[in-house]
Motif scaffolding. Structure first.
Motif, PDB file in Angstrom:
ATOM      1  N   ALA B 270      24.575 -22.687 108.430  1.00  0.00           N
ATOM      2  CA  ALA B 270      24.583 -21.353 109.036  1.00  0.00           C
ATOM      3  C   ALA B 270      24.114 -21.459 110.494  1.00  0.00           C
ATOM      4  N   ASP B 271      22.991 -20.777 110.834  1.00  0.00           N
ATOM      5  CA  ASP B 271      22.559 -20.786 112.228  1.00  0.00           C
ATOM      6  C   ASP B 271      21.433 -21.784 112.477  1.00  0.00           C
ATOM      7  N   ARG B 309      15.318  -8.866 100.974  1.00  0.00           N
ATOM      8  CA  ARG B 309      15.940  -7.733 100.307  1.00  0.00           C
ATOM      9  C   ARG B 309      15.026  -7.121  99.252  1.00  0.00           C
ATOM     10  N   CYS B 322      16.363 -12.975  99.424  1.00  0.00           N
ATOM     11  CA  CYS B 322      16.782 -12.849 100.822  1.00  0.00           C
ATOM     12  C   CYS B 322      18.298 -12.933 100.929  1.00  0.00           C
ATOM     13  N   VAL B 323      18.767 -12.424 102.042  1.00  0.00           N
ATOM     14  CA  VAL B 323      20.175 -12.629 102.350  1.00  0.00           C
ATOM     15  C   VAL B 323      20.247 -13.603 103.520  1.00  0.00           C
ATOM     16  N   ASP B 325      22.980 -15.676 105.738  1.00  0.00           N
ATOM     17  CA  ASP B 325      24.384 -15.876 106.088  1.00  0.00           C
ATOM     18  C   ASP B 325      25.303 -15.185 105.075  1.00  0.00           C
ATOM     19  N   GLY B 326      24.938 -13.951 104.696  1.00  0.00           N
ATOM     20  CA  GLY B 326      25.775 -13.182 103.779  1.00  0.00           C
ATOM     21  C   GLY B 326      25.639 -13.571 102.328  1.00  0.00           C
ATOM     22  N   GLN B 327      24.753 -14.513 102.063  1.00  0.00           N
ATOM     23  CA  GLN B 327      24.626 -15.006 100.692  1.00  0.00           C
ATOM     24  C   GLN B 327      23.235 -14.662 100.167  1.00  0.00           C
ATOM     25  N   THR B 328      23.142 -14.155  98.942  1.00  0.00           N
ATOM     26  CA  THR B 328      21.840 -13.813  98.385  1.00  0.00           C
ATOM     27  C   THR B 328      21.181 -15.067  97.821  1.00  0.00           C
TER      28      THR B 328
END
Lengths: 286, 360
Positions: B270-271, B309, B322-323, B325-328
């Protein structure tokens, strides 16, 4: 303290008047079809007093019939017990091709008429049968003799022991045998000390039913017997012979023995079911 | 939750006891074991770990002699084990459901292996009695010798089965899911007890389990099987810290999984960019990390950008959803390790401490 919730009562359909009616009908049918004939048997047997009854049983032909019945059962029942154990053993503890075919075959004698079970032996070993010439040449008597009676009885009673044992042994699995082997027991010791004790009550149960049927069998035995008095008439055949001779006391005296055998079998069977229900069949609830 | 490891009973230094080479076994067309080779040292406690259908029980039964492999070799103490019938192998086996002889008392069960010996080798009646008493005290069941198996609790039955197996002074002890049928409390107690018993008895032991915690906690080494194949064999610590593949990683504990890339020794997820772990494959990869092996950092720190979340307290641990990169992703933290002011909606950074990278 946590509250204990009482088990929900089993819901029963309540239709006023129906239950007593059904009970009454059942009792009437049982009384008319089972109890009454049973009373009649003993009443007719003792109609002319105890001495006539005993005399009828002491008659040489009657004695011979009793002896023959015992001999046939004494040969047929152990053989079927051995077969039942062997068949149940291989069905329950091993996987092999044709297993379901074997199970079906074991049940086969239940599905056709006992007369057929007798007739097949006549077709095989009778004078006009497949092996007829050979047997006549060598003077071997099977039909109209003890071997024929035993063969017919074995065929008719074949499924009894096996059918009792198969579900039980399947339920028990083979872990205990495997455990015995790992502990150093031989195959024979394992069978004798583990397998047999685990199935003893079911085996006894099967043997009991097998014996009752073996002693009481009429149809199959009738075909191969030839009805030679004092020689090839078993107890059920003896009853028929006497009845056809209008010797009612004699016929019913012999019949009373068979009825007593039935009652004793029933008693033992009930006792077994009551005492050893868990050992009779792993999956069966009584 | 931290995982503790037993001290390996210096397995390396002792002699080779069990040697399994290229064992295969198929049931019809279903292969239960595929070319399995593994060795166990004398007095070692070896776990066969795998999901159901992985072939672990089949392997155990091959060792006992209850199954015959289609191919391969099994040697024990240099002896060809496969040519020995079950009864001559002298292995003590404890079955999953114990397989106690239901028509015999506890004492008779334990004495069975001694009483069925050939007359010449059979100990005297008094000797058998003494041995039974000794074993009963070993498994802490004194006073129950006259009971029948049906009158015992699950834990007691298991101990009778163990005493029965030990009575023949086995060269090897085989345990099939020894704790499978017990409740969690009894299971934990028996686990430590069994390990102590093994250390005292000094018998090479192979046990089958599908419970990774049990295997990691108890065994000197763990063999992980999947679909009849041996995937990894090693000490619990090594296996846990360096799973051979994603399956093992997943099987040994809770796992978080993210896609990533390795290029020129740099790992990008991801980042977040960091130095790739040693030996990481180049190109497109799957990155795994344990949900409790993460460090939390403020949004301007290093790590994966995440938004909290939900939070749930679970005993001493806190579960943070947590979310990323769009993933839970579900993470776990001990109270003290928790980032300050953590609440739903908070943005923070999460840095996996020991990511594992597998080619995807």
């Amino acid at each position: 303290m946590t509250a204990v919730t009482p088990a929900a009562p089993i819901s029963r359909i309540r239709l006023p008047g129906i239950a007593p009616l059904l009970v009454l009908a059942s009792v009437a049918v049982m009384g008319g079809l089972v109890i009454l004939p049973l009373i009649t048997v003993f009443q007719s047997a003792f109609a002319k007093g105890l001495s006539t009854y005993l005399a009828a049983l002491k008659d040489p032909d009657a004695q011979a019939a009793i002896r023959l019945t015992l001999i046939v059962a004494a040969i047929a029942v152990p053989l079927n017990a051995a077969f039942g154990i062997a068949a149940a053993w291989c069905v329950a503890k091993f996987e092999f091709r044709g297993k379901s075919a074997l199970i079906t075959l074991i049940d086969l004698p239940f599905s056709f008429s006992p007369v057929v079970s007798g007739l097949v032996w006549v077709l095989l070993f009778g004078a006009q049968g497949w092996f007829g010439d050979y047997l006549v040449e060598h003077d071997i008597k099977i039909i109209f003799a003890l071997p024929g009676l035993v063969l017919a009885t074995i065929l008719v009673t074949l499924p009894f022991v096996a059918r009792e044992l198969i579900p039980l042994m399947q339920g028990q699995g083979s872990d205990e045998e495997a455990a015995a082997l790992t502990l150093g027991a031989s195959g024979f010791t394992t069978f004798w000390k583990i397998t047999l004790p685990n199935i003893r009550w079911a085996l006894l149960y099967g043997v009991l039913l097998c014996n009752a049927r073996a002693m009481g069998e009429f149809g199959a035995v009738s075909v191969v017997s030839g009805h030679i008095r004092g020689q090839t008439t078993t107890l059920p055949l003896h009853v028929e012979v006497l009845y056809n001779d209008y010797d009612f006391v004699g016929a019913f005296a012999a019949a009373s023995l068979l009825a007593s055998l039935g009652l004793v079998t029933l008693l033992l069977k009930t006792a077994l079911e009551w005492r050893h229900a868990g050992d009779l069949s792993a999956g069966r609830k009584r | 939750m931290p995982v503790t490891f037993p001290q390996a009973a210096n397995a390396e230094s002792s002699a080779l006891a069990l040697d399994i080479r290229g064992v295969s076994k198929a049931y019809g067309r279903f292969p239960a074991l595929k070319d399995v080779s593994l060795q166990a040292h004398d007095k070692e406690f070896l776990a066969l770990l795998g999901p159901s259908g992985s072939g672990k029980t089949t392997l155990l039964r091959v060792l006992a002699g209850l199954e015959t492999p289609d191919a391969g070799e099994v040697r024990f103490g240099g002896e060809d084990f496969l040519s020995l019938p079950v009864r001559r192998r002298r292995v003590g086996m404890v079955f999953q459901h114990y397989a106690l002889f239901r028509h015999m008392t506890v004492a008779q069960n334990i004495a069975f292996g001694l009483t069925v010996r050939p007359r010449a080798e059979r100990p005297a009646r008094e000797a058998v009695k003494a041995r039974v008493a000794e074993l009963l005290s070993l498994v802490q069941l004194e006073g129950l010798e006259k009971r029948f198996p049906a009158q015992l609790s699950g834990g007691q039955r298991q101990r009778v089965a163990l005493a029965r197996a030990l009575a023949i002074e086995p060269r090897m002890l085989l345990l099939d899911e020894p704790f499978g049928a017990l409740d969690a409390q009894v299971r934990r107690e028996l686990r430590r007890w069994l390990r102590e018993l093994h250390d005292r008895a000094g018998v090479t032991t192979v046990f089958v389990t599908h419970d990774q915690e049990e295997a990691l906690d108890l065994a000197d080494r763990v063999a992980i099987l999947k679909d009849g194949e041996l995937i990894q064999l090693g000490k619990p610590k090594d296996v846990y810290e360096a799973p051979a593949d994603p399956f093992v990683y997943d099987f040994l504990g809770a796992a978080c999984r993210m896609p990533g890339r390795v290029e020129g020794g740099r790992l990008t997820v991801a980042d977040w960019e960091s130095a790739a772990p040693k030996g990481a494959p180049e190109g497109s990869v799957e990155v795994f990390f344990r949900p409790d092996e993460v460090a939390f950092a403020p949004p301007d720190g290093a790590g994966l950008g995440a938004v909290v979340r939900a939070i749930a307290q679970r005993g001493p641990d806190v579960r943070i959803e947590c979310v990323i990169d769009g993933q839970t992703v579900e993470l776990e933290a001990h109270g003290p390790a928790l980032p300050p002011g953590v609440a739903p909606g908070l943005a923070l950074r999460i840095r996996p401490l020991r990511p594992r990278v597998y080619a995807s």
